[in-house]
Design a protein around this motif. Structure first.
Motif, PDB file in Angstrom:
ATOM      1  N   PRO A 147     -20.055  12.355  19.629  1.00 33.88           N
ATOM      2  CA  PRO A 147     -20.463  13.380  18.654  1.00 33.88           C
ATOM      3  C   PRO A 147     -19.718  13.263  17.329  1.00 33.88           C
ATOM      4  CG  PRO A 147     -19.940  14.371  20.786  1.00 33.88           C
ATOM      5  CD  PRO A 147     -19.478  12.946  20.831  1.00 33.88           C
ATOM      6  N   VAL A 148     -18.596  12.525  17.300  1.00 33.73           N
ATOM      7  CA  VAL A 148     -17.821  12.462  16.057  1.00 33.73           C
ATOM      8  C   VAL A 148     -18.212  11.237  15.233  1.00 33.73           C
ATOM      9  CG1 VAL A 148     -15.891  13.733  17.038  1.00 33.73           C
ATOM     10  CG2 VAL A 148     -15.864  11.252  17.122  1.00 33.73           C
ATOM     11  N   VAL A 149     -19.485  10.857  15.346  1.00 34.97           N
ATOM     12  CA  VAL A 149     -19.938   9.645  14.676  1.00 34.97           C
ATOM     13  C   VAL A 149     -19.958   9.789  13.154  1.00 34.97           C
ATOM     14  CG1 VAL A 149     -22.413  10.138  14.698  1.00 34.97           C
ATOM     15  CG2 VAL A 149     -21.625   7.790  14.925  1.00 34.97           C
ATOM     16  N   GLY A 150     -20.047  11.008  12.658  1.00 31.98           N
ATOM     17  CA  GLY A 150     -20.162  11.191  11.206  1.00 31.98           C
ATOM     18  C   GLY A 150     -18.853  11.119  10.455  1.00 31.98           C
ATOM     19  N   TYR A 151     -17.766  10.912  11.138  1.00 33.74           N
ATOM     20  CA  TYR A 151     -16.457  10.910  10.473  1.00 33.74           C
ATOM     21  C   TYR A 151     -16.168   9.522   9.911  1.00 33.74           C
ATOM     22  CZ  TYR A 151     -15.664  15.358  12.938  1.00 33.74           C
ATOM     23  OH  TYR A 151     -15.775  16.632  13.406  1.00 33.74           O
ATOM     24  N   VAL A 152     -15.649   8.657  10.744  1.00 33.87           N
ATOM     25  CA  VAL A 152     -15.317   7.308  10.272  1.00 33.87           C
ATOM     26  C   VAL A 152     -15.952   6.223  11.137  1.00 33.87           C
ATOM     27  CG1 VAL A 152     -13.145   7.926   9.176  1.00 33.87           C
ATOM     28  CG2 VAL A 152     -13.179   7.407  11.612  1.00 33.87           C
ATOM     29  N   ASN A 153     -16.619   6.639  12.192  1.00 33.61           N
ATOM     30  CA  ASN A 153     -17.169   5.659  13.147  1.00 33.61           C
ATOM     31  C   ASN A 153     -18.459   5.031  12.646  1.00 33.61           C
ATOM     32  OD1 ASN A 153     -15.183   6.772  14.680  1.00 33.61           O
ATOM     33  ND2 ASN A 153     -16.444   7.123  16.478  1.00 33.61           N
ATOM     34  N   THR A 154     -18.665   3.808  13.053  1.00 33.71           N
ATOM     35  CA  THR A 154     -19.991   3.218  12.966  1.00 33.71           C
ATOM     36  C   THR A 154     -20.691   3.589  14.270  1.00 33.71           C
ATOM     37  OG1 THR A 154     -18.971   1.376  11.821  1.00 33.71           O
ATOM     38  CG2 THR A 154     -21.222   1.048  12.612  1.00 33.71           C
ATOM     39  N   GLU A 155     -21.960   3.975  14.174  1.00 27.98           N
ATOM     40  CA  GLU A 155     -22.649   4.439  15.388  1.00 27.98           C
ATOM     41  C   GLU A 155     -22.804   3.301  16.381  1.00 27.98           C
ATOM     42  OE1 GLU A 155     -26.527   7.107  16.640  1.00 27.98           O
ATOM     43  OE2 GLU A 155     -26.656   5.795  14.902  1.00 27.98           O
ATOM     44  N   LYS A 156     -22.331   3.529  17.606  1.00 28.61           N
ATOM     45  CA  LYS A 156     -22.451   2.464  18.597  1.00 28.61           C
ATOM     46  C   LYS A 156     -23.783   2.533  19.325  1.00 28.61           C
ATOM     47  CE  LYS A 156     -19.393   5.035  21.638  1.00 28.61           C
ATOM     48  NZ  LYS A 156     -18.043   5.015  22.196  1.00 28.61           N
ATOM     49  N   ASP A 157     -24.138   1.414  19.914  1.00 26.94           N
ATOM     50  CA  ASP A 157     -25.407   1.314  20.614  1.00 26.94           C
ATOM     51  C   ASP A 157     -25.170   1.705  22.073  1.00 26.94           C
ATOM     52  OD1 ASP A 157     -27.772   0.673  21.750  1.00 26.94           O
ATOM     53  OD2 ASP A 157     -27.833  -1.406  21.042  1.00 26.94           O
ATOM     54  N   PRO A 158     -25.765   2.817  22.553  1.00 23.08           N
ATOM     55  CA  PRO A 158     -25.491   3.217  23.937  1.00 23.08           C
ATOM     56  C   PRO A 158     -25.958   2.187  24.964  1.00 23.08           C
ATOM     57  CG  PRO A 158     -27.232   4.554  22.993  1.00 23.08           C
ATOM     58  CD  PRO A 158     -26.675   3.730  21.877  1.00 23.08           C
ATOM     59  N   GLU A 159     -26.890   1.293  24.543  1.00 16.28           N
ATOM     60  CA  GLU A 159     -27.345   0.252  25.469  1.00 16.28           C
ATOM     61  C   GLU A 159     -26.285  -0.837  25.646  1.00 16.28           C
ATOM     62  OE1 GLU A 159     -31.242  -1.314  24.627  1.00 16.28           O
ATOM     63  OE2 GLU A 159     -31.905   0.621  23.859  1.00 16.28           O
ATOM     64  N   ASN A 160     -25.365  -0.953  24.681  1.00 22.15           N
ATOM     65  CA  ASN A 160     -24.298  -1.954  24.762  1.00 22.15           C
ATOM     66  C   ASN A 160     -23.069  -1.429  24.009  1.00 22.15           C
ATOM     67  OD1 ASN A 160     -22.840  -4.229  25.193  1.00 22.15           O
ATOM     68  ND2 ASN A 160     -24.270  -5.637  24.203  1.00 22.15           N
ATOM     69  N   PRO A 161     -22.378  -0.435  24.589  1.00 26.58           N
ATOM     70  CA  PRO A 161     -21.305   0.240  23.847  1.00 26.58           C
ATOM     71  C   PRO A 161     -20.081  -0.636  23.569  1.00 26.58           C
ATOM     72  CG  PRO A 161     -21.891   1.445  25.865  1.00 26.58           C
ATOM     73  CD  PRO A 161     -22.570   0.127  25.928  1.00 26.58           C
ATOM     74  N   ASP A 162     -19.949  -1.751  24.309  1.00 27.60           N
ATOM     75  CA  ASP A 162     -18.758  -2.592  24.130  1.00 27.60           C
ATOM     76  C   ASP A 162     -18.917  -3.646  23.039  1.00 27.60           C
ATOM     77  OD1 ASP A 162     -17.515  -1.251  26.171  1.00 27.60           O
ATOM     78  OD2 ASP A 162     -18.206  -2.634  27.717  1.00 27.60           O
ATOM     79  N   LEU A 163     -20.078  -3.661  22.404  1.00 29.14           N
ATOM     80  CA  LEU A 163     -20.337  -4.678  21.390  1.00 29.14           C
ATOM     81  C   LEU A 163     -19.483  -4.433  20.146  1.00 29.14           C
ATOM     82  CD1 LEU A 163     -22.403  -6.972  21.660  1.00 29.14           C
ATOM     83  CD2 LEU A 163     -23.950  -5.628  20.248  1.00 29.14           C
ATOM     84  N   ALA A 164     -18.984  -5.523  19.532  1.00 29.92           N
ATOM     85  CA  ALA A 164     -18.216  -5.395  18.293  1.00 29.92           C
ATOM     86  C   ALA A 164     -19.121  -4.854  17.194  1.00 29.92           C
ATOM     87  CB  ALA A 164     -17.664  -6.752  17.899  1.00 29.92           C
ATOM     88  N   LEU A 165     -18.567  -3.994  16.340  1.00 30.54           N
ATOM     89  CA  LEU A 165     -19.358  -3.377  15.276  1.00 30.54           C
ATOM     90  C   LEU A 165     -18.646  -3.507  13.946  1.00 30.54           C
ATOM     91  CD1 LEU A 165     -20.428  -0.059  17.043  1.00 30.54           C
ATOM     92  CD2 LEU A 165     -21.900  -2.006  16.536  1.00 30.54           C
ATOM     93  N   ALA A 166     -19.416  -3.301  12.877  1.00 29.48           N
ATOM     94  CA  ALA A 166     -18.842  -3.407  11.533  1.00 29.48           C
ATOM     95  C   ALA A 166     -17.994  -2.184  11.222  1.00 29.48           C
ATOM     96  CB  ALA A 166     -19.968  -3.536  10.517  1.00 29.48           C
ATOM     97  N   GLY A 167     -16.943  -2.398  10.457  1.00 27.59           N
ATOM     98  CA  GLY A 167     -16.074  -1.301  10.057  1.00 27.59           C
ATOM     99  C   GLY A 167     -16.485  -0.722   8.720  1.00 27.59           C
TER     100      GLY A 167
END
Lengths: 431, 251
Positions: A147-167
């Motif tokens: 739920p805290v995706v709007g702060y500093v997180n890049t939204e993760k993909d629930p189908e593959n939550p362990d995938l590396a994401l952009a900062g």
């Protein structure tokens, strides 16, 4: 007498040699640097070769828009891609440099290189950390959702939550302090300043779009607690907290809650795109449980206050269908743009349930693993089901057999996906 | 004569009192004192060390991991994965009953449970990030047989991985030889054999190899080899979630 003279001569020659050697050694000798004074540069990464067979869903407006103006594709499509992750870390005393890149190859054409992370850091002491650059943050305790995706997180993909994401481009400062008390064992305070992305001429942005996020962390009586705040002059103000703890040696529980003031939400109203403001709470409850059969369960319930209701989602689908049926290239192009900007959330609706069960080495199959997860959309009763079989034949290699199936009616989230199902084979190599 | 009698009674009384006092020291007190000595031998204070974990599979194949670990006090352990490449950069932290795993790709520490096993094989997370025995267990029974103490240990809380342990300790140097781990049902979960006592320098003399087998994992064997154990002091902040991504700085 002759022998003693010879001995004296040899001794003199030997002494002279030793003295000369010592003199030379004193002039050119040096001390081998100790470990902590040595600069260290390390490279790592992985290559994912993914081959997939996808069964199309012609009833889906997403399918129609994506393949508009194309020769009618077969019912089954295949996709082959190479995902390459290359990481580099340099460290010399308190100074560090981190680079994480991603590039994808699908066919012979110039490859784009994305910097997922690119930052320099000054680790002044175990208590102070400072960095400047593009850095990934992952606040919150949720595994599949947050739920805290709007702060500093890049939204993760629930189908593959362990995938590396952009900062995100940011300035990061953290103060971390251990405390020897029975109540609080650790406190840390994080400040992140987020300059806005360049939008004007791809170089500039409005100064007022600058935003700041704060986080206070405490390990209190064996409970992880975070309090978060995010604000900016033109930004949605957010307040949040999360919590996690181990209740038993095989049971962990976690939760998150976030309040957003004036969160902007895109809706389709009267066949036009509207932006409304909505206040309210998003929250998540979850657990991780290991049973006596060595099966780990992860379960999470997520309420997304900025998501769409079922009727709002149906309006969105109708909007896409209407534009598609017009066969007007401009409307089609506009619809595609709307899909990728105003409605790009990975979790577009309000209430979800996630359940994953994983078992290492089932039936004594060495180096194998089996897992299955489902994401259930509570608002429209659609869901996806995805088993996964993993096998590690050699060190630093992994093979995944990964089918996914989507269920639901045409007006539901998972029933309206552009593919009804897909089967993927992943070949992963680490270095 | 009366003087002699009085003297005799005083001596007898003193001796009886001494014997009674000796016998009245509760088993748990003596057992816990031995347990603390065992801990001092195995993990003498604040230190850093390297370990190689070899998981042997029933078909003879092996999986190997190398860890860099740091420890402070009785209940703080942090560990960095150095090899293989697929796990390099992962880090785990344990403070008492709390345990976290940091995966560079995920970018945040997540809580894990002690009974899970990140590395597979017979060792679970609690085995790999073991705290001092005396931090988690109380001695409830002490037997002596020849050159050994045999301690029965009971978990202090329900969050500890094993409900009870049976521990064999060499009397002369307080070096543990063998530990059997039991579930609350009384079922044997695993056996740890401590082997190859080695002088690591700095006064650290302890078994360099721990072999683990389990009736639950027939044919599997896990071997932990210790190397480069050095006494080293660390600030408390090293054992925090925020420091997990920076553990490599300590090497």
């Amino acid at each position: 007498m002759m022998v003693s003279k010879r001995l004296l001569l040899y001794s003199l020659i030997l002494s002279t040699l030793i003295l000369w050697k010592t003199a030379v050694a004193q002039e050119y000798d040096f001390e081998i640097p100790v470990e902590e004074e040595t600069a260290r540069l390390e490279f790592s990464g992985n290559l994912d070769a993914v081959w997939g067979i996808l069964r199309t869903n012609p009833a889906s407006p997403f399918y129609g828009l994506q393949f508009f103006d194309q020769d009618k594709p077969d019912e089954y499509l295949s996709q082959y891609r190479l995902d390459f992750y290359f990481n580099s870390d340099y460290r010399y005393k308190q100074v560090g440099f981190t680079m994480r890149t991603f590039s994808q190859y699908t066919k012979e054409e110039p490859i784009d290189l994305s910097f997922f992370e690119l930052y320099g850091s000054l680790n002044l002491s175990p208590r102070f950390t400072f960095s400047v650059g593009k850095r990934r943050y992952n606040w919150g305790k949720g595994y599949a959702f947050t739920p805290v995706v709007g702060y500093v997180n890049t939204e993760k993909d629930p189908e593959n939550p362990d995938l590396a994401l952009a900062g995100k481009s940011s300035i990061y400062l953290k103060y971390n302090r251990s405390i020897r008390s029975n109540l609080i064992q650790n406190l840390s305070f994080t400040t992140i300043v987020l300059p806005p992305e360049a939008e004007i001429l791809d170089k500039y942005s409005n100064f007022n779009d600058l935003s700041t996020a704060f986080k206070l962390y405490a390990l209190m009586n064996n409970i992880d607690l975070d309090f978060m705040f995010y604000a900016g002059q033109n930004q949605t103000r957010r307040y949040g907290m999360d919590i996690s703890t181990n209740l038993r040696e095989n049971l962990e529980v976690h939760g998150e809650i976030s309040y957003a003031k004036n969160d902007y939400i895109h809706l389709i109203q009267d066949s036009t795109i509207d932006m409304i403001k909505r206040d309210g709470f998003s929250y998540l409850l979850g657990l991780r449980y290991l049973n006596s059969l060595n099966i780990t369960f992860i379960a999470e319930y997520y309420h997304n206050n900025s998501g769409l209701t079922h009727s709002e989602y149906k309006n969105y689908l109708d909007f896409l269908r209407d534009n598609l049926s017009s066969m007007d290239p401009e409307l089609i192009s506009f619809s595609k743009s709307v899909m990728s900007t105003s409605f790009r959330n990975k979790n577009p609706m309000q209430d979800y349930f996630y359940l994953k069960a994983s078992l290492p080495e089932p039936f004594d199959w060495l180096y194998s693993s089996f897992s299955i997860f489902t994401i259930y959309n509570i608002n429209d009763n659609s869901f996806m089901l995805s088993p996964q079989i993993g096998y590690k034949p050699f060190t630093n290699s992994e093979i995944l057999f990964w089918p996914s199936f989507f269920f639901g009616n045409d007006d539901s989230e998972y029933g309206s996906k552009q593919f009804q199902s897909k089967v993927e084979m992943w070949f992963r190599f680490y270095f | 004569m009366r003087k002699n009698k009085l003297f005799f009674f005083v001596i007898l009384f003193s001796f009886s009192t001494f014997i009674w006092a000796q016998e009245s020291i509760p088993v748990s007190v003596k057992g816990n004192a031995i347990l603390k000595k065992v801990d001092e031998v195995l993990a003498p204070g604040s230190m850093e060390y390297y370990r190689k974990l070899i998981n042997e599979e029933p078909n003879g194949d092996k999986k190997e991991f190398i860890f860099y670990s740091v420890k402070k006090d009785r209940d703080k352990v942090a560990m960095l994965y150095l090899a293989p490449a697929s796990d390099k950069g992962r880090a785990t932290l344990r403070i008492g009953d709390n345990m976290w795993l940091y995966i560079p790709n995920v970018g945040k520490p997540i809580r894990i449970t002690s009974m899970q096993s990140i590395v597979g094989g017979v060792f679970n997370n609690a085995d790999i990030m073991r705290l001092d025995y005396s931090a988690e267990y109380d001695a409830v029974k002490l037997d002596e047989s020849g050159k050994e103490y045999v301690l029965d240990l009971k978990a202090k809380t329900r969050t500890v991985s094993y409900d009870s342990l049976k521990m064999w300790v060499i009397k002369k140097n307080n070096i543990v030889e063998k530990v059997e781990c039991y579930a609350a049902s009384g079922k044997l979960i695993k056996t740890l054999d401590f082997k190859q006592v080695k002088d690591f320098g700095g006064g650290v003399v302890r078994p360099a190899v721990i072999e683990t087998t389990s009736p639950l994992y027939r044919g599997y064997r896990s071997i932990m080899i210790y190397s480069n154990i050095k006494r080293k002091k660390f600030p408390d902040e090293v054992f925090t979630l925020d420091y997990l991504s920076r553990l490599a700085e300590l090497r």
